[in-house]
Write an enzyme that holds these catalytic residues in place. Structure first.
Site, PDB file in Angstrom:
ATOM      1  CG  ASP A 106      -0.359  -0.096   2.508  1.00  0.00           C
ATOM      2  OD1 ASP A 106       0.885  -0.203   2.589  1.00  0.00           O
ATOM      3  OD2 ASP A 106      -1.102  -0.054   3.522  1.00  0.00           O
ATOM      4  CD  GLU A 153       7.644  -0.346   7.762  1.00  0.00           C
ATOM      5  OE1 GLU A 153       6.697  -1.060   7.372  1.00  0.00           O
ATOM      6  OE2 GLU A 153       7.846   0.805   7.327  1.00  0.00           O
ATOM      7  CG  ASP A 203       0.329  -4.075   2.069  1.00  0.00           C
ATOM      8  OD1 ASP A 203       0.439  -4.976   2.920  1.00  0.00           O
ATOM      9  OD2 ASP A 203       1.188  -3.190   1.895  1.00  0.00           O
TER      10      ASP A 203
HETATM   11  O1  KIV Z   1       3.574  -1.134   1.698  1.00  0.00           O
HETATM   12  C1  KIV Z   1       4.746  -1.500   1.761  1.00  0.00           C
HETATM   13  O2  KIV Z   1       5.584  -1.210   0.884  1.00  0.00           O
HETATM   14  C2  KIV Z   1       5.158  -2.301   2.913  1.00  0.00           C
HETATM   15  C3  KIV Z   1       6.607  -2.607   3.062  1.00  0.00           C
HETATM   16  C4  KIV Z   1       7.358  -1.410   3.482  1.00  0.00           C
HETATM   17  C5  KIV Z   1       6.840  -3.745   3.985  1.00  0.00           C
HETATM   18  O3  KIV Z   1       4.347  -2.663   3.704  1.00  0.00           O
END
Ligand code: KIV
Length: 272
Positions: A51, A189, A90
């Site tokens: 996301d 993270e 996501d």
């Molecule tokens: O949305 C994203 O790019 C992420 C990564 C930073 C793990 O969740």
């Protein structure tokens, strides 16, 4: 001998075996067909349709505005470009937090409409019912703990998470909970490297770090950041492999000059 060298398609089982065999997992984000092709050909094990598209593709300040329809559009393009990597998508903000049935409906839409192989969502015990419901439907779920950007307004800062004991203890407990709920992997993270090591040694599922140090089972970066396209974003954890911002703006400036000076197109760049 590498487990995944001759594999046609990486699966969640491949990633589980890689942890078991101490083979590091490489993961990058992608949001469109062309980039997904290059990332896949480069040999990553998994691609995340993050996301973070909300930031790097749409120019929003946070990940919150991106919609489920927009995530599905990005995911469809990435799936068309990725032949070998596992594609994880996501669940966007607001598509799974309110109730488990809504979470399952969102996950089903992503799987059905994009052809992706797994979903990712943020949070621990707060979202356990949603995780259970999605896993029970046969959809692989990747967890995400630590700095979870969908909660940025609650955190109030993008600083390192879980430096204090109470938050660190909750994170370890949440990691164990996510494993027990059936998550196949876990993103960590921006947490202290020592804590990431503790988590990685406490669970059997692979941990994928971003700003979580070396003692995790794999690494993920946002592809636009590691290629130096997002030139102002330079956190400590980021290794920038190219400076595409300068390369691209330089190439475009050269094109503009060539057009202005009638240097482009030349004799060979036209039809007779
Ligand atoms: O949305 C994203 O790019 C992420 C990564 C930073 C793990 O969740």
């Amino acid at each position: 001998m590498s487990i995944n060298k001759d594999i046609k398609r990486i699966t969640t089982e491949t990633l589980r075996l890689m942890k078991f065999e101490n083979q590091k997992i490489s993961m990058l984000t992608a949001y469109d067909y062309t980039m997904a092709q290059m990332v896949d050909l480069g040999g990553v094990d998994a691609i995340l349709v993050g996301d973070s598209a909300s930031n790097v593709m749409a120019g929003h300040e946070t990940t919150l505005p991106i919609t489920l329809d927009q995530m599905i559009y990005h995911a469809q393009s990435v799936v068309r470009g990725a032949e070998r990597a596992l594609v994880v998508v996501d669940l966007p903000f607001g598509s799974y937090q309110s109730d488990p049935q809504k979470a399952l409906d969102s996950a089903v839409r992503i799987m059905k409409e994009s052809g992706a192989h797994a979903i990712k969502l943020e949070g621990g015990s707060e979202v356990q019912k949603s995780i259970k419901k999605i896993v029970n439907a046969g959809i692989p779920v990747m967890g995400h703990l630590g700095l979870t950007p969908q909660s940025i307004y609650q955190f109030g800062t993008y600083k390192v998470r879980a430096k204090e004991e109470a938050e660190a203890n909750k994170l370890v407990e949440d990691a164990k909970l996510l494993e027990s709920l059936g998550c196949f992997a876990l993103v960590l993270e921006k947490i202290p490297a020592k804590l990431a090591k503790v988590v990685t040694e406490s669970i059997q599922i692979p941990t994928i770090g971003i700003g979580a140090g070396p003692n995790v089972d794999g690494q993920i970066l946002v592809v636009n950041d590691m290629l130096g396209m997002t030139h102002e974003f330079k956190p400590r954890f980021l290794r920038q492999y190219l400076n595409l911002y300068d390369e691209i703006t330089g190439a475009i400036a050269k094109y503009v000059k060539d057009v202005q000076q009638s240097d482009f197109p030349n004799e060979n760049e036209q039809y007779k």
